[in-house]
Design a protein around this motif. Structure first.
Motif, PDB file in Angstrom:
ATOM      1  N   GLU A  79      45.352 -19.341-100.027  1.00 27.70           N
ATOM      2  CA  GLU A  79      44.610 -18.169 -99.566  1.00 27.70           C
ATOM      3  C   GLU A  79      44.390 -18.298 -98.071  1.00 27.70           C
ATOM      4  O   GLU A  79      43.998 -19.360 -97.594  1.00 27.70           O
ATOM      5  CB  GLU A  79      43.255 -18.083-100.271  1.00 27.70           C
ATOM      6  CG  GLU A  79      43.314 -17.267-101.536  1.00 27.70           C
ATOM      7  CD  GLU A  79      41.933 -16.885-102.054  1.00 27.70           C
ATOM      8  OE1 GLU A  79      40.985 -16.790-101.252  1.00 27.70           O
ATOM      9  OE2 GLU A  79      41.813 -16.670-103.271  1.00 27.70           O
ATOM     10  N   PHE A  80      44.633 -17.225 -97.357  1.00 27.52           N
ATOM     11  CA  PHE A  80      44.508 -17.326 -95.902  1.00 27.52           C
ATOM     12  C   PHE A  80      44.064 -16.004 -95.287  1.00 27.52           C
ATOM     13  O   PHE A  80      44.326 -14.933 -95.815  1.00 27.52           O
ATOM     14  CB  PHE A  80      45.849 -17.770 -95.296  1.00 27.52           C
ATOM     15  CG  PHE A  80      47.001 -16.860 -95.643  1.00 27.52           C
ATOM     16  CD1 PHE A  80      47.644 -16.949 -96.868  1.00 27.52           C
ATOM     17  CD2 PHE A  80      47.425 -15.894 -94.741  1.00 27.52           C
ATOM     18  CE1 PHE A  80      48.686 -16.095 -97.197  1.00 27.52           C
ATOM     19  CE2 PHE A  80      48.472 -15.030 -95.063  1.00 27.52           C
ATOM     20  CZ  PHE A  80      49.104 -15.126 -96.289  1.00 27.52           C
ATOM     21  N   ASP A  81      43.367 -16.128 -94.147  1.00 23.61           N
ATOM     22  CA  ASP A  81      42.943 -14.956 -93.375  1.00 23.61           C
ATOM     23  C   ASP A  81      44.081 -14.575 -92.439  1.00 23.61           C
ATOM     24  O   ASP A  81      44.808 -15.440 -91.955  1.00 23.61           O
ATOM     25  CB  ASP A  81      41.709 -15.285 -92.537  1.00 23.61           C
ATOM     26  CG  ASP A  81      40.532 -15.670 -93.418  1.00 23.61           C
ATOM     27  OD1 ASP A  81      40.339 -15.007 -94.450  1.00 23.61           O
ATOM     28  OD2 ASP A  81      39.822 -16.634 -93.075  1.00 23.61           O
ATOM     29  N   HIS A  82      44.211 -13.290 -92.201  1.00 23.19           N
ATOM     30  CA  HIS A  82      45.281 -12.854 -91.300  1.00 23.19           C
ATOM     31  C   HIS A  82      44.925 -11.523 -90.675  1.00 23.19           C
ATOM     32  O   HIS A  82      43.981 -10.856 -91.091  1.00 23.19           O
ATOM     33  CB  HIS A  82      46.600 -12.752 -92.073  1.00 23.19           C
ATOM     34  CG  HIS A  82      46.536 -11.831 -93.247  1.00 23.19           C
ATOM     35  ND1 HIS A  82      46.684 -10.472 -93.143  1.00 23.19           N
ATOM     36  CD2 HIS A  82      46.299 -12.083 -94.559  1.00 23.19           C
ATOM     37  CE1 HIS A  82      46.564  -9.936 -94.341  1.00 23.19           C
ATOM     38  NE2 HIS A  82      46.313 -10.874 -95.219  1.00 23.19           N
ATOM     39  N   GLY A  83      45.704 -11.125 -89.687  1.00 25.27           N
ATOM     40  CA  GLY A  83      45.526  -9.832 -89.052  1.00 25.27           C
ATOM     41  C   GLY A  83      46.264  -8.763 -89.838  1.00 25.27           C
ATOM     42  O   GLY A  83      46.817  -9.034 -90.902  1.00 25.27           O
ATOM     43  N   ARG A  84      46.269  -7.552 -89.313  1.00 20.78           N
ATOM     44  CA  ARG A  84      46.846  -6.447 -90.045  1.00 20.78           C
ATOM     45  C   ARG A  84      48.373  -6.565 -90.187  1.00 20.78           C
ATOM     46  O   ARG A  84      48.959  -6.090 -91.128  1.00 20.78           O
ATOM     47  CB  ARG A  84      46.495  -5.143 -89.323  1.00 20.78           C
ATOM     48  CG  ARG A  84      46.602  -3.933 -90.226  1.00 20.78           C
ATOM     49  CD  ARG A  84      46.335  -2.667 -89.453  1.00 20.78           C
ATOM     50  NE  ARG A  84      44.933  -2.573 -89.040  1.00 20.78           N
ATOM     51  CZ  ARG A  84      44.478  -1.620 -88.219  1.00 20.78           C
ATOM     52  NH1 ARG A  84      45.304  -0.719 -87.747  1.00 20.78           N
ATOM     53  NH2 ARG A  84      43.219  -1.591 -87.878  1.00 20.78           N
ATOM     54  N   PHE A  85      49.023  -7.205 -89.210  1.00 23.73           N
ATOM     55  CA  PHE A  85      50.488  -7.203 -89.202  1.00 23.73           C
ATOM     56  C   PHE A  85      51.119  -8.589 -89.324  1.00 23.73           C
ATOM     57  O   PHE A  85      52.292  -8.765 -89.076  1.00 23.73           O
ATOM     58  CB  PHE A  85      50.991  -6.531 -87.912  1.00 23.73           C
ATOM     59  CG  PHE A  85      50.457  -5.153 -87.750  1.00 23.73           C
ATOM     60  CD1 PHE A  85      50.847  -4.123 -88.610  1.00 23.73           C
ATOM     61  CD2 PHE A  85      49.560  -4.855 -86.747  1.00 23.73           C
ATOM     62  CE1 PHE A  85      50.349  -2.841 -88.473  1.00 23.73           C
ATOM     63  CE2 PHE A  85      49.057  -3.574 -86.597  1.00 23.73           C
ATOM     64  CZ  PHE A  85      49.441  -2.559 -87.450  1.00 23.73           C
ATOM     65  N   ASP A  86      50.332  -9.583 -89.647  1.00 21.58           N
ATOM     66  CA  ASP A  86      50.910 -10.929 -89.673  1.00 21.58           C
ATOM     67  C   ASP A  86      50.506 -11.675 -90.934  1.00 21.58           C
ATOM     68  O   ASP A  86      49.939 -12.752 -90.877  1.00 21.58           O
ATOM     69  CB  ASP A  86      50.494 -11.721 -88.420  1.00 21.58           C
ATOM     70  CG  ASP A  86      48.975 -11.880 -88.326  1.00 21.58           C
ATOM     71  OD1 ASP A  86      48.273 -11.097 -88.986  1.00 21.58           O
ATOM     72  OD2 ASP A  86      48.517 -12.775 -87.611  1.00 21.58           O
ATOM     73  N   ALA A  87      50.836 -11.094 -92.102  1.00 20.70           N
ATOM     74  CA  ALA A  87      50.392 -11.666 -93.364  1.00 20.70           C
ATOM     75  C   ALA A  87      51.367 -12.701 -93.937  1.00 20.70           C
ATOM     76  O   ALA A  87      51.572 -12.779 -95.135  1.00 20.70           O
ATOM     77  CB  ALA A  87      50.137 -10.557 -94.382  1.00 20.70           C
ATOM     78  N   LEU A  88      51.979 -13.519 -93.084  1.00 20.13           N
ATOM     79  CA  LEU A  88      52.850 -14.589 -93.574  1.00 20.13           C
ATOM     80  C   LEU A  88      52.000 -15.765 -94.035  1.00 20.13           C
ATOM     81  O   LEU A  88      51.039 -16.137 -93.370  1.00 20.13           O
ATOM     82  CB  LEU A  88      53.775 -15.087 -92.463  1.00 20.13           C
ATOM     83  CG  LEU A  88      54.946 -14.212 -92.037  1.00 20.13           C
ATOM     84  CD1 LEU A  88      55.775 -14.957 -91.010  1.00 20.13           C
ATOM     85  CD2 LEU A  88      55.788 -13.804 -93.228  1.00 20.13           C
ATOM     86  N   CYS A  89      52.401 -16.370 -95.152  1.00 18.40           N
ATOM     87  CA  CYS A  89      51.689 -17.562 -95.610  1.00 18.40           C
ATOM     88  C   CYS A  89      51.846 -18.673 -94.567  1.00 18.40           C
ATOM     89  O   CYS A  89      52.960 -18.984 -94.145  1.00 18.40           O
ATOM     90  CB  CYS A  89      52.262 -18.027 -96.948  1.00 18.40           C
ATOM     91  SG  CYS A  89      51.573 -19.600 -97.480  1.00 18.40           S
ATOM     92  N   PRO A  90      50.715 -19.281 -94.131  1.00 18.83           N
ATOM     93  CA  PRO A  90      50.796 -20.334 -93.106  1.00 18.83           C
ATOM     94  C   PRO A  90      51.412 -21.628 -93.654  1.00 18.83           C
ATOM     95  O   PRO A  90      51.867 -22.463 -92.897  1.00 18.83           O
ATOM     96  CB  PRO A  90      49.329 -20.545 -92.706  1.00 18.83           C
ATOM     97  CG  PRO A  90      48.549 -20.104 -93.896  1.00 18.83           C
ATOM     98  CD  PRO A  90      49.334 -19.001 -94.542  1.00 18.83           C
ATOM     99  N   GLU A  91      51.446 -21.771 -94.981  1.00 17.90           N
ATOM    100  CA  GLU A  91      51.984 -22.995 -95.588  1.00 17.90           C
ATOM    101  C   GLU A  91      53.492 -22.929 -95.788  1.00 17.90           C
ATOM    102  O   GLU A  91      54.226 -23.861 -95.486  1.00 17.90           O
ATOM    103  CB  GLU A  91      51.307 -23.264 -96.945  1.00 17.90           C
ATOM    104  CG  GLU A  91      49.839 -23.604 -96.874  1.00 17.90           C
ATOM    105  CD  GLU A  91      49.563 -24.887 -96.089  1.00 17.90           C
ATOM    106  OE1 GLU A  91      50.349 -25.849 -96.212  1.00 17.90           O
ATOM    107  OE2 GLU A  91      48.568 -24.901 -95.330  1.00 17.90           O
ATOM    108  N   CYS A  92      53.969 -21.792 -96.332  1.00 17.70           N
ATOM    109  CA  CYS A  92      55.385 -21.737 -96.694  1.00 17.70           C
ATOM    110  C   CYS A  92      56.121 -20.548 -96.075  1.00 17.70           C
ATOM    111  O   CYS A  92      57.329 -20.399 -96.279  1.00 17.70           O
ATOM    112  CB  CYS A  92      55.541 -21.730 -98.218  1.00 17.70           C
ATOM    113  SG  CYS A  92      54.977 -20.212 -98.987  1.00 17.70           S
ATOM    114  N   GLY A  93      55.418 -19.696 -95.325  1.00 18.42           N
ATOM    115  CA  GLY A  93      56.093 -18.599 -94.626  1.00 18.42           C
ATOM    116  C   GLY A  93      56.443 -17.406 -95.498  1.00 18.42           C
ATOM    117  O   GLY A  93      57.092 -16.464 -95.038  1.00 18.42           O
ATOM    118  N   ASN A  94      56.028 -17.403 -96.741  1.00 20.70           N
ATOM    119  CA  ASN A  94      56.305 -16.302 -97.659  1.00 20.70           C
ATOM    120  C   ASN A  94      55.582 -15.017 -97.228  1.00 20.70           C
ATOM    121  O   ASN A  94      54.373 -15.027 -97.055  1.00 20.70           O
ATOM    122  CB  ASN A  94      55.840 -16.731 -99.067  1.00 20.70           C
ATOM    123  CG  ASN A  94      55.961 -15.612-100.077  1.00 20.70           C
ATOM    124  OD1 ASN A  94      56.744 -14.691 -99.909  1.00 20.70           O
ATOM    125  ND2 ASN A  94      55.176 -15.698-101.125  1.00 20.70           N
TER     126      ASN A  94
END
Ligand SMILES: [Zn+2]
Length: 137
Positions: A79-94
């Motif tokens: 689970e991660f916080d993100h902005g409106r246009f950058d919802a890539l998983c920080p762990e695996c890039g999905n």
């Protein structure tokens, strides 16, 4: 303006909740708005000021609490916080993730005044009618 209809929905829900309690005036309406709804607070405040004169909510304050966007990765479950246009998983890039927060639009509480002069806070009066689906399309 998108926000005009949303504000109308918020006010209708607020009036209904306030009238049920015999309120003579609404002093403050607090709402929670997710970042992904793309609602502009300035436009909400403008709509609120245009729609409230002559109503129970004349002179009331609209307090907006902003909720950031949060998602859960569909691949690794992070689970991660993100902005409106950058919802890539920080762990695996999905990039295919399930939204957890950020699409909210709800009234969290309403401060009312009653004929007895009592101020009452209505907690959790429910989602704003007609405003719930904003940002869902
Ligand atoms: Zn992941």
């Amino acid at each position: 303006m998108h926000e005009m209809g949303i504000t109308r929905g918020i006010l209708e829900a607020a009036f209904e909740a306030a009238e049920e309690r015999g309120a003579t005036r609404i002093a403050e309406i607090r709402i929670r708005v997710g970042e992904l709804t793309e609602i502009v607070e300035f436009a909400l405040q403008f709509a609120f000021e245009s729609l409230t004169p002559g109503t129970l909510a004349e002179g009331a304050k609209l307090a907006v609490e902003h909720v950031g966007a949060r998602s859960r990765c569909g691949r690794c479950g992070t689970e991660f916080d993100h902005g409106r246009f950058d919802a890539l998983c920080p762990e695996c890039g999905n990039p295919f993730n399930e939204p957890v927060a950020g699409r909210e639009l709800l009234i969290t509480s309403i401060d009312i005044e009653t004929p007895e002069g009592l101020a009452d806070a209505l907690e959790d009066p429910g989602p704003a009618a007609g405003a719930v689906a904003a940002g869902e399309e």
